[in-house]
Structure formats: structure tokens, C-alpha cells
Write an enzyme that holds these catalytic residues in place. Structure first.
Site, PDB file in Angstrom:
ATOM      1  N   ASN A   1       0.952  -1.245  -0.176  1.00 27.23           N
ATOM      2  CA  ASN A   1      -0.024   0.130  -0.030  1.00 27.23           C
ATOM      3  C   ASN A   1       1.078   1.353   0.128  1.00 27.23           C
ATOM      4  O   ASN A   1       0.454   2.139  -0.781  1.00 27.23           O
ATOM      5  CB  ASN A   1      -0.778   0.117   1.279  1.00 27.23           C
TER       6      ASN A   1
ATOM      7  N   GLU B   1      -0.147 -13.024  14.841  1.00 24.86           N
ATOM      8  CA  GLU B   1       0.606 -12.066  15.573  1.00 24.86           C
ATOM      9  C   GLU B   1      -0.247 -10.695  16.155  1.00 24.86           C
ATOM     10  O   GLU B   1      -0.025 -10.173  17.234  1.00 24.86           O
ATOM     11  CB  GLU B   1       2.000 -11.547  15.183  1.00 24.86           C
TER      12      GLU B   1
ATOM     13  N   VAL C   1       2.856 -10.141   1.400  1.00 23.49           N
ATOM     14  CA  VAL C   1       2.339 -11.244   2.189  1.00 23.49           C
ATOM     15  C   VAL C   1       1.227 -10.943   2.904  1.00 23.49           C
ATOM     16  O   VAL C   1       0.370 -11.950   3.313  1.00 23.49           O
ATOM     17  CB  VAL C   1       3.439 -11.723   3.091  1.00 23.49           C
ATOM     18  N   ASP C   2       0.935  -9.749   3.207  1.00 24.25           N
ATOM     19  CA  ASP C   2      -0.470  -9.284   3.815  1.00 24.25           C
ATOM     20  C   ASP C   2      -1.532  -9.499   3.024  1.00 24.25           C
ATOM     21  O   ASP C   2      -2.752  -9.376   3.674  1.00 24.25           O
ATOM     22  CB  ASP C   2      -0.219  -7.794   4.613  1.00 24.25           C
TER      23      ASP C   2
END
Lengths: 430, 430
Positions: free
Chosen positions: A121, A254, A150-151
Site C-alpha cells: 500500500n 501476531e 504477504v499481507d
């Protein structure tokens, strides 16, 4: 005989990797470089930023034309960021004016008129701003974003290159560790906790859920950052699972927070003196289970292993990562600007995808959330809809070559071109 | 026409998995079962203990003849313990007399005259004791040990099945994570710590060292349980590595101790109030680096992932695991007793191995240490001799079959045969 002088129409390109790297970001780099080499009448050299955008600011430009065809092809099989990446974020045009100005200065000095920015982003926002800045300064710069994270949180694109491989890694890992725990549970460890990435969204944790193809298969419980951690409900579920199946495997993101909005990893459930606990959320969850239910536990923290695990990358992810790099160059030579290739999922029962295009202005700073309908009613697993979305992204294997029992990953020369500017650049301390 | 009655010479076999499971212990099971099926005139059924030796004590015998040829073959590609394992240790004949007696009782009831025990040091001791016990009771039982341990600490054998695959996993993982860290280090994480298994010996930590093929490649520092942790020396080395290479990757064995002989994982370097820290040694090491040197860190704890990672198992390890299972049965039908197949390394520059035989009495309870000459002078890496020993053990890949993007691991029926004994058995609480 002297060559005829033709008007210069060939300009160089600048490519940079940005933010956390992935198992397949170098496949995007290969897509950019290999495709650019197909347009020698439009694109001259592809310079890669040493350590991402910092490479442009410091005028540390890696000349990718010094790399062999084979070395560039090997990037498809190499994790990490081959040219280096960084977490440096350019702020608004007003706040970071000097940096934007410097970028244009470096681009001018090296005949760079194509800018490819491979990131998430923030990076799409930066690419968009650089495009605006160039326009203001009347510098003809083509800015193309290349999605990577990866998000999996970029909007408009069906998914983000980099995510599918982490997804595959976590699903494979919890299936394997689950089989280990299952075979020992009658006399040993009963609860296993795997901590995965995802500070803001539960995409990666959700992907672990793909390993559950039948009821009772690991992971038994997934803890999402999208759901407030409810200790009593969680413990009741762990106990129920252990009683039913003899063991319980848990995947925890996490980013899981308690009712006060604090990360569990930092909240510390144990220390009465309020000391911050070392380590992440997995030990906190594991210790909680031990304290309240008495079950023997083990835990793993996948950390960087999950996003660098090229050895178990998703073939689909790899192909998409390459395709967005390739498309970025094709967009550029066709004259598009301030856009980003996106992945469109085709309609129908069989998975198919194609590349489309989105405007950077529509992508920049918009975060794609995991739909509420992807988390099961009890908050501890994924739904069928989530499975339908995720499953195609982990399909296929694309093993690297091995040498001496280990993956033979590409090592580039990374030759930095001589500086042309007399001025050095120093970043203002944040 | 009625068949002629021949004197009974066919007896059943009992096979049990013991202790921590590995990525390839099921390959040994496949070796036992497939080979036993080749001797129908000597071996009847192979019963597997449900949850290891507990299966014999509780008379929970899994009838492997109910499993198809394909299912047994698929065990070669399946991690965990397919029949269940356990950590139950039989003590001396005097202390655990009731248990030894019970075993013989169950074996008698089910016509079992072959006992195959697949485990580490403790299990070889148990197998040896059962053999002695049977002799005392004049029960004709053939006892064969089958080596298995990720710890690589069985004597006489060149290496232990199960170890090579963990070794490959940790070397691949630190190489991959190292590439990730390297590409981000200029502006982000500078120190990465990977915690691996090995409470008593540094074999697994040493294996990570295989990833370092040239100076400067990860891992930069290995912390062995064979070396007392010297904080000042360690920190100096970390700082030196970061200054030289820009980042530092560290592999730490869970068994590392300080000068007082305490596990670092439990010693806690942070908490002034003496609270036991949650988690293992990796966060302790990482936090120490942060506190004393100020470097940003990440850490991973591989835990069960490392020993269940069948997806990246060593082909050499797999073949050896199968071979010791096969040899165990061949030894048995040839009339050997109280022995264990071992792996012999052939002399010469090219790696080769063959199966040989050791007496259980010579194996039982002897722990093979890592030679001192395998650790480099400074205590932070492996020597060339160590590399020569370890490297062959991780050679080759033997990928499982994938379905829906995930490894398709065998799922057995695990049919327990009807009990023949009227007496139930209860373990005495330890």
C-alpha cells in the site's frame, strides 16, 4: 562508416523493491527485466535500486544489464530481495519535498523515464505521488506499481503476489506439525501453537485453515486479529477439542488483541509486575493453556521462515508474481501511467486468472480487509467461502534447483553504476 | 480336499514407534511391514502398537494387514508417527517387572514372537531388557531395535535416521531467512535468531552450518550446547558480523547453557524479579542483542516444524530410514536377536553407506556426542570435518505427492484387533 544519428527515444528504467520481501518478489523482478529486454527500442537499461528506493535517493543504481540471462531467470527461484529492499516511506509531497526532488534529479541524471515500484500500500502511494510530482515538474516519467505483499491487503486485485506462498507454507507446516502432535498426544504434548504473521489482518492465519479438509484435522483453532481475544471462550474451546480429538493445534496471528485493544503479545498474561514479556503471542497463548488447563504444550514462531520459504512456494503465486512484473513493463511501453497490474479472478467453478489494470490513485492507502463472512460463526476457523477464495492461491509446486542438498539460489553481481551527480544526499532523521 | 496340517512356524510381529517422531520414522515402518510381507512363511501379521509400547501394555494392537499395499507405501511420504508414539520409558527389570511381564503376556496371547522397536537410546535399552526378560521366562522372542532420532546421538551407527531431514530443514530455513534479512538489513532488522532442537547435543544446530558455503553466508553464528555461553564474546562477535556484513544471523540450540550450567531459556537475562520467562532461548538471545547492541531483531522458533517437515525431507535420510526397517526384518528372519541395524559409512571421497549390525547391549544408553573437532576454534561455527560428515546426510529431495496444493499424507485405518486377555492393565503413576 559512421552511424546515422537518430533522435533518442530509448530511456532507462528504474525498478525498486519495497517493504518486507517475499518468496516470489524476485519473480516480479525477473518479469520486469526479461520483458524490458524485449523492448530495446523503448527501454534501455533497467537499473535496480540498491536497497529499494534508497538506491535512487543515494544514487546507488544497480545495472541489471550486467547480469546474464540465466541469472535473471534464476531470480524466479530465489527468495528475499535480490537488490535489497527497505522500509523507507516517503511522506506527503510537502513533507518530503526534498526526497521527491532528489528522485527526479537522479532519474534525470541517468536518463530514467520509467519507474517501477514493487511493493504494498505505502509503495503504491509513493509511486502515485512521484507520478504527480513528475507531472508538476514537467518531467516525463512513467510510473507503474507492481503489487507485492504477504499481507494480501491491496485493494482491487483479487490477491497479492507473495501471499499465496506464505499461505502454502503455513498450511503445510500446521498439517505436518499437527501429525507430529497427534502421534504423541496420548502421553506427551497435547497443545501446539503456531504463530504466524499478520499484524492487521488475518489472511495468513486463515490460510492455515486450508489444512483442515475434514473436521478434526489441524488446525483446530485459528485466532484472528479480526476477533477480540475472549479468554474464557478460547480456553473452553481448547478443552473441548482436546477431549474430543486428544490434542489441539492452534494457529495464532501476531496481531491478536484483547478487549482493551492491546496486542496479546505485549499485554502479558503472566507477569504481575507488568514487565513486557519477551517474545510473541505464541508463548503467551501456550502458557495460558498450561496455567488454566494444565496441558503440556509446544509452540513455534514461523517469523521470517514463512515469507522466505521459496522451497515450498506456490506455483500459482510464482506465476502471478512474474505476470505482474511482465505486465508492468507492457503497460509502460503502451503508454500507461500511474497504474498497477492487478489479478482478476475469472468467474466460474474452475479457477482462472488474468491481468488487468488499476489506477494507482485508487489503490494507494486503501487497505483490503478480510470479509467478515470468511470467519466461522464461533470465530475460530474459516468458512467455506474463505476456503473457495484461498485454495486456488496455494496450488502447484515450483521447486528450486538443489545443489549439495540445498536450494541453489541466484547470486547477482549487483554492479552499481558510477554516480553522475556531484551532490550527495542525506536523509533527514525521522 | 482338506489341507494337510503342518506344524506352526509362522508367528506374528509387533512393531512400535517410540519417543519423539521424525519426518521419516514412517518410512522405517514401511520398511518393516513391506519386508515382513515378503516372508509369509515366517512372519504372520505385523501388529503395530497404538501409541507405541503403550499399545502392547494396553493390548491395543493395530492390524497392519488391514492396510493396502498403497497405504503402506504412502507411509514413506508421511511424517509423524502413523500408529502413534509415546514417551513411556520402561525402567529396570526390577522396577518395572509388572510391565515387562505384561508385554510378554500380550505377546503370548497374540502369537507374537518378533518385537521391533523403533526409537532412540532409551528404546534400545528397553528392547534389550525385553530380550533379557523373554530369555528368563523362556519365551522365544526375537528383539530387534530400529534406530530413529533427530538427536543423532545413537552410538555405533554413522548417523541416525530422522536426523538428516531435520538437518536439511534447518539448513534450508536459515539460508532462506538469511536472504530475507540480508535484503532488508540496511533499514530494518539486522539480527535474526533461529532456535533449533538439541537439548543435549548440537548436531541439529551444526547442520544449519551447512548453509554457509562461503564466508559471510548465513548462519554467521551458531550457539552449541557443547560450549558455555559467553555473553561478552558472543556480543562482540555479533557486532563484528553486523559491521562486516550489514546483518547477522544466529542459530541457537535450545540446550545452550550459561556458566552456571543453567539453560539460557530458563535463566532469563531480563527479569529482575526472577520470573521465569515465557518461551525459549531465541527471544532471550534476541533481546540480549537488542539491549546491549541496540540492533533491531527478529526471531523464529522452529520447534515441531523442523522434525515434521516431510515436504523438505532428505532423500538420503528417507532411504536410510527405510533400509533400517527392512534390515530389521531380515535380521529377524535370519535368526538374529537383540541387535539393531546400523548405518556404516564407506571409506573414500564419495559418500556411500551400507547396513551393518550392532548388539543392543552395546547401543543401549550410550550417548554419542558431537566430536570436539566439529566445532570451530572460536566456538561459533562448524569445521570442515563437521561439514564432510554432515553434508551427505542432507543430499537429495524426495517430495511427497500434493493434492489441492497440500501434501497428501497417508491416513491409515488403524484397526485395533479384538483383545484376547481378560485382564486390563493400568500403568503405575510415576
Amino acid at each position: 562508416m559512421a552511424k546515422a544519428i537518430t533522435p533518442k527515444k530509448v530511456y532507462n528504467a528504474f525498478y525498486a523493491q519495497s517493504g518486507g520481501v517475499t518468496a516470489v518478489i524476485n519473480a516480479s523482478a525477473a518479469g520486469v527485466i526479461e520483458t524490458a529486454r524485449k523492448y530495446p527500442k523503448k527501454i534501455g537499461k533497467v537499473y535496480a535500486g540498491k536497497d529499494g528506493i534508497l538506491g535512487a535517493l543515494y544514487e546507488n543504481l544497480i545495472d541489471t544489464s550486467k547480469e546474464s540471462k540465466e541469472a535473471i531467470a534464476a531470480l524466479k527461484y530465489t527468495p528475499g530481495g535480490a537488490f535489497g529492499s527497505c522500509r523507507h516511506k516517503l511522506k506527503s509531497l510537502e513533507q518530503s519535498w526534498a526526497e521527491y526532488e532528489r528522485l527526479i534529479e537522479v532519474f534525470k541524471a541517468h536518463d530514467i523515464r520509467y519507474f517501477f515500484y514493487n511493493g504494498g500500500n505505502d509503495s503504491m502511494d509513493t509511486a502515485n505521488k512521484i507520478s504527480q510530482m513528475a507531472e508538476q515538474l514537467e518531467y516525463p516519467l512513467t510510473c507503474i506499481g507492481i503489487p507485492k505483499t504477504v499481507d494480501n491487503d491491496l485493494p482491487l486485485t483479487d490477491n497479492c503476489p507473495g501471499f499465496g506462498s506464505v499461505a502454502k507454507y503455513v498450511a503445510v507446516s500446521i498439517r505436518e506439525a499437527g501429525m507430529d502432535v497427534a502421534s504423541m498426544a496420548s502421553s506427551s504434548t497435547k497443545v501446539f501453537v503456531l504463530e504466524v504473521m499478520g499484524r492487521h489482518a488475518g489472511w495468513i492465519a486463515a490460510a492455515a485453515g486450508l489444512a483442515t479438509e475434514k473436521a478434526g484435522q489441524p488446525p483446530h483453532i485459528i485466532l484472528f486479529p479480526e476477533r477480540v481475544f475472549d479468554q474464557a471462550k478460547f480456553l473452553a474451546r481448547v478443552d473441548e477439542v482436546v477431549k474430543q480429538y486428544g490434542y489441539c493445534t492452534i494457529v495464532v496471528s501476531e496481531g491478536v488483541k484483547n478487549a482493551e485493544g492491546k496486542f496479546l503479545a505485549e499485554a502479558g498474561t503472566k507477569d504481575a509486575f507488568g514487565h513486557a514479556q519477551l517474545g510473541g503471542v505464541a508463548p503467551v497463548i501456550a502458557q495460558l493453556v498450561k496455567d488454566k488447563l494444565g496441558y503440556k504444550y509446544h509452540y513455534a514462531v514461523a517469523d521470517y521462515l514463512q515469507r522466505s520459504a521459496r522451497h515450498i512456494a506456490s506455483k500459482t503465486d510464482l506465476e502471478q508474481a512474474y505476470a505482474v512484473g511482465k505486465a508492468a513493463v507492457e503497460f509502460a511501453v503502451k503508454g500507461h501511467n500511474a497504474v498497477m497490474p492487478i489479478i482478476l479472478r475469472q468467474k466460474g467453478r474452475t479457477y482462472g486468472w488474468q491481468i488487468s489494470m488499476a489506477r494507482l490513485s485508487e489503490v494507494a492507502n486503501v487497505e483490503r480487509k478480510m470479509p467478515d463472512t470468511y470467519i466461522s460463526q464461533d470465530g475460530f476457523h474459516i468458512t467455506a467461502a474463505c476456503r473457495r477464495y484461498l485454495s486456488p492461491l496455494i496450488q502447484g509446486e515450483a521447486y528450486p534447483r538443489y545443489e549439495n542438498g540445498l536450494p541453489a539460489y541466484a547470486k547477482l553481481k549487483n554492479t552499481v553504476v558510477p554516480k553522475r551527480l556531484k551532490t550527495a544526499f542525506t536523509l533527514k532523521k525521522a
